[in-house]
Design a protein around this motif. Structure first.
Motif, PDB file in Angstrom:
ATOM      1  N   HIS A  93       0.845  -1.187   0.000  1.00  0.00           N
ATOM      2  CA  HIS A  93       0.000   0.000   0.000  1.00  0.00           C
ATOM      3  C   HIS A  93       0.888   1.246   0.000  1.00  0.00           C
ATOM      4  CE1 HIS A  93      -3.008   2.952   1.012  1.00  0.00           C
ATOM      5  NE2 HIS A  93      -2.207   3.360   1.969  1.00  0.00           N
ATOM      6  N   LYS A 109       5.060   6.397   1.185  1.00  0.00           N
ATOM      7  CA  LYS A 109       4.486   5.610   2.276  1.00  0.00           C
ATOM      8  C   LYS A 109       4.866   6.294   3.571  1.00  0.00           C
ATOM      9  CE  LYS A 109       4.163   0.909   4.080  1.00  0.00           C
ATOM     10  NZ  LYS A 109       3.009   1.297   4.833  1.00  0.00           N
ATOM     11  N   HIS A 130     -10.587   0.012   3.520  1.00  0.00           N
ATOM     12  CA  HIS A 130      -9.892   0.466   2.310  1.00  0.00           C
ATOM     13  C   HIS A 130      -9.754   1.971   2.392  1.00  0.00           C
ATOM     14  CE1 HIS A 130      -8.664   0.873  -1.853  1.00  0.00           C
ATOM     15  NE2 HIS A 130      -9.593   1.793  -2.003  1.00  0.00           N
ATOM     16  N   ARG A 132      -7.642   5.508   0.262  1.00  0.00           N
ATOM     17  CA  ARG A 132      -6.760   6.033  -0.776  1.00  0.00           C
ATOM     18  C   ARG A 132      -6.489   7.488  -0.417  1.00  0.00           C
ATOM     19  NH1 ARG A 132      -8.659   5.069  -6.861  1.00  0.00           N
ATOM     20  NH2 ARG A 132      -8.230   2.960  -6.217  1.00  0.00           N
TER      21      ARG A 132
END
Length: 146
Positions: A93, A109, A130, A132
């Protein structure tokens, strides 16, 4: 996510499992996608594919991207102010910083950001399933002479 021996997504295997015929144009597209390390839009994928095989159509690119997105093999990003861009769904991710002047997409990150998001969700009574994060900015101008 099905991955090949080189730890890259195996798009061909995913498409075959779904009963999709692997034509020469589609083969070129999935080979390009397996090697991409940036976030191209469909036109850029098309330009790269046509450089390999001039018979490839833009509609084949769009159909292939739609199929792969449906399998979760690629992510579509609709960054503000531009066309949808794509990236491989495999890998860790990460979040994105978009340069609003050049359109460059910088992946980053941050454990601090991830922890803060978890804390906020927990305080509000949620578990994150989830997320974003997209940041939009412009490069700072460096002043000469202090």
């Amino acid at each position: 996510m099905i991955q090949g021996a080189n730890n890259r997504p195996d798009y061909e295997r995913q498409l075959r499992r779904a009963g999709v015929r692997i034509t020469r144009p589609r083969q070129v597209i999935i080979e390009l996608l397996g090697k991409m390390e940036d976030h191209p839009d469909a036109m850029e994928i098309y330009r790269r594919a046509v450089a390999v095989d001039p018979t490839i159509s833009l509609s084949t690119v769009y159909r292939t991207m739609k199929l792969l997105e449906g399998f979760g093999a690629i992510h579509r990003h609709a960054f503000e102010g531009g066309p949808s861009r794509f990236e491989n769904a495999s890998g860790e991710h990460h979040d994105h910083l978009i340069d609003i002047e050049t359109g460059d997409v910088i992946e980053f990150k941050s454990d601090r950001i991830e922890q803060l998001q978890d804390e906020i969700a927990r305080e509000l009574g949620y578990d994150i399933v989830h997320h974003r994060l997209e940041l939009y900015g412009r490069r700072r101008k460096v002043r000469k002479g202090g």
